[in-house]
Motif scaffolding. Structure first.
Motif, PDB file in Angstrom:
ATOM      1  N   PRO A  71      51.952  32.840  43.883  1.00 27.50           N
ATOM      2  CA  PRO A  71      51.190  34.035  44.259  1.00 27.50           C
ATOM      3  C   PRO A  71      50.619  34.796  43.057  1.00 27.50           C
ATOM      4  O   PRO A  71      49.654  35.523  43.194  1.00 27.50           O
ATOM      5  CB  PRO A  71      52.206  34.893  45.014  1.00 27.50           C
ATOM      6  CG  PRO A  71      53.540  34.408  44.565  1.00 27.50           C
ATOM      7  CD  PRO A  71      53.370  32.964  44.203  1.00 27.50           C
ATOM      8  N   ARG A  72      51.200  34.624  41.884  1.00 30.98           N
ATOM      9  CA  ARG A  72      50.711  35.335  40.702  1.00 30.98           C
ATOM     10  C   ARG A  72      49.318  34.866  40.313  1.00 30.98           C
ATOM     11  O   ARG A  72      48.472  35.646  39.928  1.00 30.98           O
ATOM     12  CB  ARG A  72      51.662  35.125  39.514  1.00 30.98           C
ATOM     13  CG  ARG A  72      51.180  35.807  38.241  1.00 30.98           C
ATOM     14  CD  ARG A  72      52.107  35.592  37.064  1.00 30.98           C
ATOM     15  NE  ARG A  72      51.936  34.325  36.405  1.00 30.98           N
ATOM     16  CZ  ARG A  72      51.028  34.066  35.471  1.00 30.98           C
ATOM     17  NH1 ARG A  72      50.162  34.981  35.114  1.00 30.98           N
ATOM     18  NH2 ARG A  72      50.967  32.883  34.901  1.00 30.98           N
ATOM     19  N   GLY A  73      49.087  33.589  40.409  1.00 33.87           N
ATOM     20  CA  GLY A  73      47.778  33.043  40.045  1.00 33.87           C
ATOM     21  C   GLY A  73      47.656  32.870  38.547  1.00 33.87           C
ATOM     22  O   GLY A  73      48.356  33.509  37.773  1.00 33.87           O
ATOM     23  N   PRO A  74      46.758  32.023  38.117  1.00 33.26           N
ATOM     24  CA  PRO A  74      46.604  31.763  36.690  1.00 33.26           C
ATOM     25  C   PRO A  74      45.866  32.892  35.981  1.00 33.26           C
ATOM     26  O   PRO A  74      44.866  33.392  36.470  1.00 33.26           O
ATOM     27  CB  PRO A  74      45.800  30.468  36.651  1.00 33.26           C
ATOM     28  CG  PRO A  74      45.042  30.451  37.931  1.00 33.26           C
ATOM     29  CD  PRO A  74      45.901  31.170  38.932  1.00 33.26           C
ATOM     30  N   SER A  81      35.311  28.863  36.668  1.00 33.13           N
ATOM     31  CA  SER A  81      36.167  28.370  37.745  1.00 33.13           C
ATOM     32  C   SER A  81      35.581  27.101  38.356  1.00 33.13           C
ATOM     33  O   SER A  81      34.373  26.982  38.530  1.00 33.13           O
ATOM     34  CB  SER A  81      36.294  29.447  38.819  1.00 33.13           C
ATOM     35  OG  SER A  81      37.011  28.969  39.917  1.00 33.13           O
ATOM     36  N   ALA A  82      36.462  26.141  38.703  1.00 30.46           N
ATOM     37  CA  ALA A  82      36.029  24.895  39.340  1.00 30.46           C
ATOM     38  C   ALA A  82      35.967  25.050  40.861  1.00 30.46           C
ATOM     39  O   ALA A  82      35.339  24.253  41.539  1.00 30.46           O
ATOM     40  CB  ALA A  82      36.978  23.757  38.979  1.00 30.46           C
ATOM     41  N   ASN A  86      42.229  22.546  40.718  1.00 31.32           N
ATOM     42  CA  ASN A  86      42.245  22.421  39.258  1.00 31.32           C
ATOM     43  C   ASN A  86      42.254  23.785  38.574  1.00 31.32           C
ATOM     44  O   ASN A  86      42.646  23.892  37.421  1.00 31.32           O
ATOM     45  CB  ASN A  86      41.053  21.600  38.774  1.00 31.32           C
ATOM     46  CG  ASN A  86      41.198  20.146  39.127  1.00 31.32           C
ATOM     47  OD1 ASN A  86      42.310  19.621  39.156  1.00 31.32           O
ATOM     48  ND2 ASN A  86      40.094  19.491  39.421  1.00 31.32           N
ATOM     49  N   ASP A  87      41.809  24.835  39.282  1.00 31.31           N
ATOM     50  CA  ASP A  87      41.852  26.182  38.732  1.00 31.31           C
ATOM     51  C   ASP A  87      43.282  26.678  38.573  1.00 31.31           C
ATOM     52  O   ASP A  87      43.519  27.646  37.869  1.00 31.31           O
ATOM     53  CB  ASP A  87      41.079  27.161  39.628  1.00 31.31           C
ATOM     54  CG  ASP A  87      39.593  26.887  39.604  1.00 31.31           C
ATOM     55  OD1 ASP A  87      39.101  26.358  38.591  1.00 31.31           O
ATOM     56  OD2 ASP A  87      38.919  27.186  40.604  1.00 31.31           O
TER      57      ASP A  87
END
Length: 118
Positions: A71-74, A81-82, A86-87
């Motif tokens: 949930p944090r995300g990259p 962004s792709a 892959n993101d």
């Protein structure tokens, strides 16, 4: 000749993929390893290349980020962004100065030399 099901003389697609992957690993390793005929030589003059050890204490550090389902995300990647999974994955390579404890290194060296003398 006909190919019969279960004939072990022909590689299966899975086996072919494993052979290909293994070949890639061997090719990569051989590309970066010196050959059997490699012999260091003394170089002098303008064409010399330094064989001295790097005293900067820097080493490559490779970090693998896998945020799939997190949930944090990259937040580490700042590029375009792709728009797919892959993101949420990233491999980061950087040179980092490694700090060592001189007293610990001296102690380990002494222990190693003591064990070798026995």
């Amino acid at each position: 000749p006909s190919i019969r099901s279960g004939d072990s003389s022909f590689p299966t697609p899975t086996m072919s993929a494993k052979i290909l992957a293994f070949s890639a690993v061997v090719a990569t390793a051989s590309a970066f390893a010196p050959g059997a005929s490699f012999a260091p030589s003394i170089r002098s003059g303008a064409s010399s290349v330094s064989m001295a050890m790097d005293k900067s204490a820097k080493a490559p550090v490779i970090t693998v980020f896998d945020h799939r389902g997190c949930p944090r995300g990259p937040a580490e990647y700042k590029g375009k962004s792709a728009g797919n999974q892959n993101d949420e994955m990233l491999v980061k390579a950087q040179m980092v100065t490694i700090q060592g404890d001189a007293s610990l290194a001296k102690s380990l060296l002494q222990q190693t030399l003591t064990l070798q003398l026995k």
